[in-house]
Write an enzyme that holds these catalytic residues in place. Sequence first.
Site, mmCIF file in Angstrom:
data_model
loop_
_atom_site.group_PDB
_atom_site.id
_atom_site.type_symbol
_atom_site.label_atom_id
_atom_site.label_comp_id
_atom_site.label_asym_id
_atom_site.label_seq_id
_atom_site.Cartn_x
_atom_site.Cartn_y
_atom_site.Cartn_z
ATOM 1 N N ARG A 139 -23.990 47.273 -35.328
ATOM 2 C CA ARG A 139 -22.956 47.980 -34.565
ATOM 3 C C ARG A 139 -21.884 46.929 -34.293
ATOM 4 O O ARG A 139 -22.074 46.051 -33.453
ATOM 5 C CB ARG A 139 -23.530 48.558 -33.270
ATOM 6 C CG ARG A 139 -24.524 49.687 -33.528
ATOM 7 C CD ARG A 139 -24.851 50.463 -32.266
ATOM 8 N NE ARG A 139 -25.579 51.690 -32.577
ATOM 9 C CZ ARG A 139 -26.890 51.854 -32.435
ATOM 10 N NH1 ARG A 139 -27.636 50.892 -31.961
ATOM 11 N NH2 ARG A 139 -27.464 53.000 -32.740
ATOM 12 N N ARG A 188 -37.763 55.730 -35.494
ATOM 13 C CA ARG A 188 -36.660 55.369 -36.399
ATOM 14 C C ARG A 188 -37.149 54.849 -37.750
ATOM 15 O O ARG A 188 -36.382 54.780 -38.712
ATOM 16 C CB ARG A 188 -35.791 54.300 -35.725
ATOM 17 C CG ARG A 188 -34.827 54.852 -34.702
ATOM 18 C CD ARG A 188 -33.398 54.803 -35.190
ATOM 19 N NE ARG A 188 -32.948 53.456 -35.280
ATOM 20 C CZ ARG A 188 -32.320 52.787 -34.319
ATOM 21 N NH1 ARG A 188 -32.036 53.391 -33.190
ATOM 22 N NH2 ARG A 188 -31.959 51.557 -34.479
ATOM 23 N N GLY A 229 -27.312 52.991 -36.025
ATOM 24 C CA GLY A 229 -28.780 53.021 -36.017
ATOM 25 C C GLY A 229 -29.310 53.399 -37.396
ATOM 26 O O GLY A 229 -28.811 54.336 -38.012
ATOM 27 N N ASP A 256 -21.839 58.970 -35.605
ATOM 28 C CA ASP A 256 -20.495 59.179 -35.056
ATOM 29 C C ASP A 256 -19.696 57.876 -34.899
ATOM 30 O O ASP A 256 -18.492 57.845 -35.159
ATOM 31 C CB ASP A 256 -20.542 59.978 -33.749
ATOM 32 C CG ASP A 256 -21.460 59.380 -32.715
ATOM 33 O OD1 ASP A 256 -22.159 58.383 -33.020
ATOM 34 O OD2 ASP A 256 -21.473 59.884 -31.578
ATOM 35 N N ASP A 313 -26.995 64.775 -34.457
ATOM 36 C CA ASP A 313 -25.944 65.178 -33.518
ATOM 37 C C ASP A 313 -24.544 65.145 -34.129
ATOM 38 O O ASP A 313 -23.582 64.788 -33.452
ATOM 39 C CB ASP A 313 -25.994 64.288 -32.257
ATOM 40 C CG ASP A 313 -25.798 62.822 -32.577
ATOM 41 O OD1 ASP A 313 -25.859 62.456 -33.755
ATOM 42 O OD2 ASP A 313 -25.590 62.038 -31.637
ATOM 43 N N THR A 345 -28.453 59.660 -39.301
ATOM 44 C CA THR A 345 -28.894 59.385 -37.931
ATOM 45 C C THR A 345 -30.091 60.274 -37.625
ATOM 46 O O THR A 345 -30.105 61.443 -38.038
ATOM 47 C CB THR A 345 -27.782 59.638 -36.883
ATOM 48 O OG1 THR A 345 -28.393 59.741 -35.582
ATOM 49 C CG2 THR A 345 -27.014 60.919 -37.115
ATOM 50 N N ILE A 346 -31.067 59.733 -36.907
ATOM 51 C CA ILE A 346 -32.225 60.584 -36.576
ATOM 52 C C ILE A 346 -31.856 61.641 -35.535
ATOM 53 O O ILE A 346 -32.568 62.614 -35.358
ATOM 54 C CB ILE A 346 -33.434 59.753 -36.070
ATOM 55 C CG1 ILE A 346 -33.124 59.022 -34.767
ATOM 56 C CG2 ILE A 346 -33.927 58.800 -37.151
ATOM 57 C CD1 ILE A 346 -34.371 58.511 -34.049
ATOM 58 N N ASP A 347 -30.726 61.446 -34.830
ATOM 59 C CA ASP A 347 -30.404 62.328 -33.696
ATOM 60 C C ASP A 347 -29.936 63.738 -34.103
ATOM 61 O O ASP A 347 -29.952 64.644 -33.280
ATOM 62 C CB ASP A 347 -29.310 61.700 -32.827
ATOM 63 C CG ASP A 347 -29.820 60.522 -32.018
ATOM 64 O OD1 ASP A 347 -31.034 60.256 -32.065
ATOM 65 O OD2 ASP A 347 -29.002 59.868 -31.342
ATOM 66 N N LYS A 369 -55.975 74.468 -16.467
ATOM 67 C CA LYS A 369 -55.525 74.114 -17.825
ATOM 68 C C LYS A 369 -55.795 72.637 -18.015
ATOM 69 O O LYS A 369 -55.454 71.827 -17.161
ATOM 70 C CB LYS A 369 -54.023 74.423 -17.971
ATOM 71 C CG LYS A 369 -53.510 74.252 -19.376
ATOM 72 C CD LYS A 369 -52.081 74.770 -19.491
ATOM 73 C CE LYS A 369 -51.565 74.802 -20.918
ATOM 74 N NZ LYS A 369 -51.596 73.540 -21.619
ATOM 75 N N ARG A 404 -29.982 60.097 -27.660
ATOM 76 C CA ARG A 404 -29.142 59.545 -26.579
ATOM 77 C C ARG A 404 -28.308 60.634 -25.926
ATOM 78 O O ARG A 404 -28.231 60.727 -24.716
ATOM 79 C CB ARG A 404 -28.242 58.463 -27.184
ATOM 80 C CG ARG A 404 -27.629 57.522 -26.212
ATOM 81 C CD ARG A 404 -26.866 56.438 -26.928
ATOM 82 N NE ARG A 404 -26.450 56.855 -28.271
ATOM 83 C CZ ARG A 404 -26.270 56.012 -29.279
ATOM 84 N NH1 ARG A 404 -26.489 54.733 -29.112
ATOM 85 N NH2 ARG A 404 -25.869 56.456 -30.466
HETATM 86 O O1 F6P Z 1 -28.497 56.990 -32.535
HETATM 87 C C1 F6P Z 1 -29.820 56.924 -32.860
HETATM 88 C C2 F6P Z 1 -30.609 56.290 -31.752
HETATM 89 O O2 F6P Z 1 -31.918 56.170 -32.256
HETATM 90 C C3 F6P Z 1 -30.606 57.026 -30.416
HETATM 91 O O3 F6P Z 1 -31.449 58.141 -30.387
HETATM 92 C C4 F6P Z 1 -31.007 55.935 -29.482
HETATM 93 O O4 F6P Z 1 -30.540 56.170 -28.185
HETATM 94 C C5 F6P Z 1 -30.328 54.734 -30.047
HETATM 95 O O5 F6P Z 1 -30.157 54.987 -31.431
HETATM 96 C C6 F6P Z 1 -31.064 53.443 -29.854
HETATM 97 O O6 F6P Z 1 -30.285 52.400 -30.348
HETATM 98 P P1 F6P Z 1 -30.770 50.894 -30.470
HETATM 99 O O7 F6P Z 1 -31.628 50.804 -31.693
HETATM 100 O O8 F6P Z 1 -29.512 50.109 -30.608
HETATM 101 O O9 F6P Z 1 -31.553 50.571 -29.246
#
Ligand code: F6P
Length: 334
Positions: free
Chosen positions: A81, A266, A20, A112, A140, A136-138, A224, A182
């Site tokens: 990918r 993203r 990604g 990863d 992780d 990666t934005i995650d 609220k 994810r």
């Molecule tokens: O790994 C980064 C990420 O943005 C995840 O947060 C998300 O689940 C996934 O990629 C989405 O992937 P794609 O762009 O292949 O739909």
Amino acid sequence: MTNPKIDSNMKKIAVFTSGGDSPGMNACVRAVVRTGLYYGMEVVAIRRGYEGMIEGEFMPMESRSVSNIIQKGGTILGTARSKEFMTPEGRRKAYEQLRAHGIEGVVAIGGDGTFTGAKVFMQEYPDVRFVGVPGTIDNDLYGTDYTIGYDTAINTAMHAIDNIKDTADSHSRLFFIEVMGRDAGFIAVRSGVAAGAEAILIPETKTSIDDLAGVLTRNYNAKKRSSIVVVAEGDETGGAYHIADTIKGKIPYHDIRVTILGHVQRGGSPTCMDRFLASNLGIGAVEALRIGAKGVMIGQQCNKIVHVPFEKAIKYNQRIKPYLEDIMKILCAI
Ligand code: F6P
């Protein structure tokens, strides 16, 4: 800088982006190219990640090849990918391309999946040295405080939640907002806390639906005006639509809406933090190759460059740091 004075025989390196995309990848490519040239190396870029490596999509890079890209989101190299790289035949083709182009060291910018591919490749072809940069934005990956793109993504998410809060408040509504992640809740935690969310649902912790419904009912009864629940994409409750339906079943009088932020997180121009991190890690990656490092992710911990073996970096252990849990406990209703 590690030690720029160390002599290296490495003459030609390649850089590519994979998995990604994330904001700041271009800044990292720029840093790798310019650092390689600074140390007298030839630098080539590979288009479309491992796919382009297999297909031989190599481009010689000069300093000007990376002009005016530091502020751009996405990746100018393209990304993919690759299913073929997961096969021994695909990796053999990639190896032949790298050898044919005289590549001795490779900087892989990705997450990863990218590092897992590089690890398997190096077990089969140890004469090509790979180092990784976390993109990666995650956020992780283990062994780095932050990954490239995370800071931009949490700011994008936070601003989007702020916008939704305006309309939620005007209409007295309850919103479930799904953010990316994810397998990890880092984007949800930071953007949710920063936007003042009522609750933050993440895959690392179990959510009690009854407790959540209780809090939202109390808010409603106390008049609220609005409530925001931030849901990480990978949360075990099954995503924002699913949890919204469940809550609707328990408190039907609530006016509920769902927003999935999706890929808006993203893209975009990287923040200063991401550009700087990407630049620092890109320099660190080339310097790592110069001192003979291989099979490691270049991370940053407490502002210091560190080398983390791929197998450690990809073993993200599904834990949110305790201080983040404490912040959520104190500042969120659940
Ligand atoms: O790994 C980064 C990420 O943005 C995840 O947060 C998300 O689940 C996934 O990629 C989405 O992937 P794609 O762009 O292949 O739909």
